[in-house]
Design a protein around this motif. Structure first.
Motif, PDB file in Angstrom:
ATOM      1  N   LEU A  36       0.822  -1.210   0.000  1.00 49.15           N
ATOM      2  CA  LEU A  36       0.000   0.000   0.000  1.00 49.15           C
ATOM      3  C   LEU A  36       0.856   1.260   0.000  1.00 49.15           C
ATOM      4  O   LEU A  36       1.845   1.344   0.726  1.00 49.15           O
ATOM      5  N   ASP A  37       0.442   2.234  -0.771  1.00 53.42           N
ATOM      6  CA  ASP A  37       1.067   3.556  -0.737  1.00 53.42           C
ATOM      7  C   ASP A  37       0.337   4.490   0.221  1.00 53.42           C
ATOM      8  O   ASP A  37       0.951   5.352   0.849  1.00 53.42           O
ATOM      9  N   GLU A  38      -0.968   4.319   0.316  1.00 52.45           N
ATOM     10  CA  GLU A  38      -1.791   5.230   1.110  1.00 52.45           C
ATOM     11  C   GLU A  38      -2.865   4.450   1.855  1.00 52.45           C
ATOM     12  O   GLU A  38      -3.388   3.455   1.356  1.00 52.45           O
ATOM     13  N   MET A  39      -3.191   4.924   3.066  1.00 49.64           N
ATOM     14  CA  MET A  39      -4.319   4.384   3.814  1.00 49.64           C
ATOM     15  C   MET A  39      -5.474   5.374   3.757  1.00 49.64           C
ATOM     16  O   MET A  39      -5.267   6.588   3.663  1.00 49.64           O
ATOM     17  N   THR A  40      -6.689   4.845   3.828  1.00 50.43           N
ATOM     18  CA  THR A  40      -7.887   5.662   3.709  1.00 50.43           C
ATOM     19  C   THR A  40      -8.610   5.751   5.055  1.00 50.43           C
ATOM     20  O   THR A  40      -8.325   4.996   5.986  1.00 50.43           O
ATOM     21  N   ASP A  41      -9.562   6.666   5.135  1.00 51.53           N
ATOM     22  CA  ASP A  41     -10.352   6.858   6.350  1.00 51.53           C
ATOM     23  C   ASP A  41     -11.419   5.766   6.424  1.00 51.53           C
ATOM     24  O   ASP A  41     -12.353   5.737   5.614  1.00 51.53           O
ATOM     25  N   HIS A  42     -11.308   4.893   7.397  1.00 48.83           N
ATOM     26  CA  HIS A  42     -12.274   3.798   7.545  1.00 48.83           C
ATOM     27  C   HIS A  42     -13.696   4.311   7.719  1.00 48.83           C
ATOM     28  O   HIS A  42     -14.653   3.664   7.269  1.00 48.83           O
ATOM     29  N   TRP A  43     -13.842   5.455   8.372  1.00 46.35           N
ATOM     30  CA  TRP A  43     -15.174   5.948   8.723  1.00 46.35           C
ATOM     31  C   TRP A  43     -15.857   6.678   7.580  1.00 46.35           C
ATOM     32  O   TRP A  43     -17.048   7.011   7.690  1.00 46.35           O
ATOM     33  N   ALA A  44     -15.147   6.957   6.499  1.00 49.89           N
ATOM     34  CA  ALA A  44     -15.739   7.644   5.346  1.00 49.89           C
ATOM     35  C   ALA A  44     -16.377   6.618   4.417  1.00 49.89           C
ATOM     36  O   ALA A  44     -16.013   6.474   3.249  1.00 49.89           O
ATOM     37  N   ARG A  45     -17.353   5.898   4.957  1.00 56.98           N
ATOM     38  CA  ARG A  45     -18.004   4.819   4.220  1.00 56.98           C
ATOM     39  C   ARG A  45     -19.416   5.255   3.851  1.00 56.98           C
ATOM     40  O   ARG A  45     -20.207   5.601   4.733  1.00 56.98           O
ATOM     41  N   PRO A  46     -19.762   5.237   2.579  1.00 57.83           N
ATOM     42  CA  PRO A  46     -21.118   5.656   2.171  1.00 57.83           C
ATOM     43  C   PRO A  46     -22.197   4.823   2.865  1.00 57.83           C
ATOM     44  O   PRO A  46     -22.104   3.593   2.936  1.00 57.83           O
ATOM     45  N   GLY A  47     -23.203   5.505   3.380  1.00 56.08           N
ATOM     46  CA  GLY A  47     -24.323   4.807   3.984  1.00 56.08           C
ATOM     47  C   GLY A  47     -24.062   4.249   5.368  1.00 56.08           C
ATOM     48  O   GLY A  47     -24.857   3.455   5.879  1.00 56.08           O
ATOM     49  N   TRP A  48     -22.971   4.648   5.996  1.00 56.16           N
ATOM     50  CA  TRP A  48     -22.639   4.102   7.320  1.00 56.16           C
ATOM     51  C   TRP A  48     -22.206   5.240   8.238  1.00 56.16           C
ATOM     52  O   TRP A  48     -21.118   5.249   8.795  1.00 56.16           O
ATOM     53  N   ALA A  49     -23.100   6.215   8.394  1.00 60.11           N
ATOM     54  CA  ALA A  49     -22.823   7.389   9.217  1.00 60.11           C
ATOM     55  C   ALA A  49     -22.971   7.043  10.690  1.00 60.11           C
ATOM     56  O   ALA A  49     -23.458   5.973  11.066  1.00 60.11           O
ATOM     57  N   ASP A  50     -22.534   7.958  11.548  1.00 51.36           N
ATOM     58  CA  ASP A  50     -22.687   7.791  12.990  1.00 51.36           C
ATOM     59  C   ASP A  50     -24.161   7.531  13.311  1.00 51.36           C
ATOM     60  O   ASP A  50     -25.049   8.243  12.851  1.00 51.36           O
ATOM     61  N   GLY A  51     -24.421   6.479  14.096  1.00 48.78           N
ATOM     62  CA  GLY A  51     -25.784   6.112  14.437  1.00 48.78           C
ATOM     63  C   GLY A  51     -26.408   5.065  13.544  1.00 48.78           C
ATOM     64  O   GLY A  51     -27.493   4.557  13.847  1.00 48.78           O
ATOM     65  N   SER A  52     -25.749   4.721  12.449  1.00 49.76           N
ATOM     66  CA  SER A  52     -26.292   3.710  11.544  1.00 49.76           C
ATOM     67  C   SER A  52     -26.374   2.357  12.248  1.00 49.76           C
ATOM     68  O   SER A  52     -25.567   2.034  13.122  1.00 49.76           O
ATOM     69  N   ARG A  53     -27.351   1.550  11.828  1.00 49.63           N
ATOM     70  CA  ARG A  53     -27.557   0.219  12.396  1.00 49.63           C
ATOM     71  C   ARG A  53     -27.769  -0.788  11.272  1.00 49.63           C
ATOM     72  O   ARG A  53     -28.354  -0.455  10.231  1.00 49.63           O
ATOM     73  N   ALA A  54     -27.336  -2.010  11.513  1.00 50.91           N
ATOM     74  CA  ALA A  54     -27.579  -3.087  10.554  1.00 50.91           C
ATOM     75  C   ALA A  54     -27.400  -4.421  11.256  1.00 50.91           C
ATOM     76  O   ALA A  54     -26.692  -4.524  12.271  1.00 50.91           O
ATOM     77  N   TYR A  55     -28.056  -5.449  10.713  1.00 50.33           N
ATOM     78  CA  TYR A  55     -27.884  -6.802  11.231  1.00 50.33           C
ATOM     79  C   TYR A  55     -26.707  -7.471  10.525  1.00 50.33           C
ATOM     80  O   TYR A  55     -26.583  -7.387   9.294  1.00 50.33           O
TER      81      TYR A  55
END
Length: 234
Positions: A36-55
């Motif tokens: 890897l040359d660069e690491m990305t922000d794990h939390w910058a995931r589409p559809g998975w904002a703070d408070g999101s829930r899933a099974y």
């Protein structure tokens, strides 16, 4: 069970040459992380904002003191990097996403758990270590992969039976156990170097006798969950 296949969205993108040999899967993880040359922000995931829930189907280890000690030591050594450590009672192996509370009924969850119980393989053990990473996390390699792949396959079969087949098939599943999440874009080299100094730690054996169907939620920069069904293996 379907063979593993290459997938640019998975990490590593290409599967290892041998899923039975922990040394092979660990070396494969490490080679991909080192490249890897660069690491990305794990939390910058589409559809998975703070408070999101899933099974999700997950393997959780709330009472494993050896795993907690290993993760804690590595997190302490990596602290200067400013990663987001996974709480020791939050260590887990993600298996498959089932759906969201808005789209999956409690009746479906119950049917899924019952169907899974009839399909799941026998209990097994795997080893966690050495340390490696991905684009968005520092994580422990797992081995052998084979029992985890079989478990994922049977969970997918159970999901298909009740209309809850996972979006990601077993062919692109890459087992791992994250201990810290990367929270910004950064050059990968300093993280790789820090991780390399921790790869000689002894492995921890993890006993897997049940799989958990959980309601996962994001709380800021960590994950928490409530277990909805605990399904024994075998």
């Amino acid at each position: 069970m379907p063979l593993l296949s290459a997938d640019p969205a998975a990490f590593p993108a290409d599967p290892p040459a041998d899923t039975h040999d922990p040394a092979v899967t660990a070396a494969h993880d490490w080679a991909a992380f080192r490249a890897l040359d660069e690491m990305t922000d794990h939390w910058a995931r589409p559809g998975w904002a703070d408070g999101s829930r899933a099974y999700y189907w997950m393997l959780t280890f709330p009472d494993d003191e050896r795993l907690a000690a290993l993760a804690g030591h590595c997190q302490e050594e990596l602290a200067p990097l400013g990663l987001d450590p996974v709480p020791t009672d939050g260590l887990h192996i993600t298996l498959a996403r089932v759906g969201t509370p808005g789209t999956v009924t409690l009746s479906q969850l119950g049917g899924l758990a019952l169907d899974a119980e009839d399909l799941l393989p026998s209990a097994f053990s795997i080893h966690a270590m050495p340390l490696a990473g991905s684009r968005g996390a520092v994580r422990l390699s797992l081995g052998p992969w084979e029992p985890l792949l079989w478990l994922h396959h049977e969970l997918a079969e159970a999901g298909s039976g009740v209309g809850l087949a996972p979006k990601k098939p077993t062919s692109v599943f890459r087992p791992h156990l994250s201990i810290a999440y990367n929270n910004r874009r950064r050059p990968a080299a300093p993280v790789v170097e820090a991780v390399s100094r921790l790869r000689a730690r002894p492995a921890v054996e993890l006993s897997v006798s049940a799989v958990q169907l959980v309601e996962l939620r994001r709380e800021g920069r960590t994950y928490r969950w409530d277990v909805r069904k605990n399904v024994p293996l075998g």
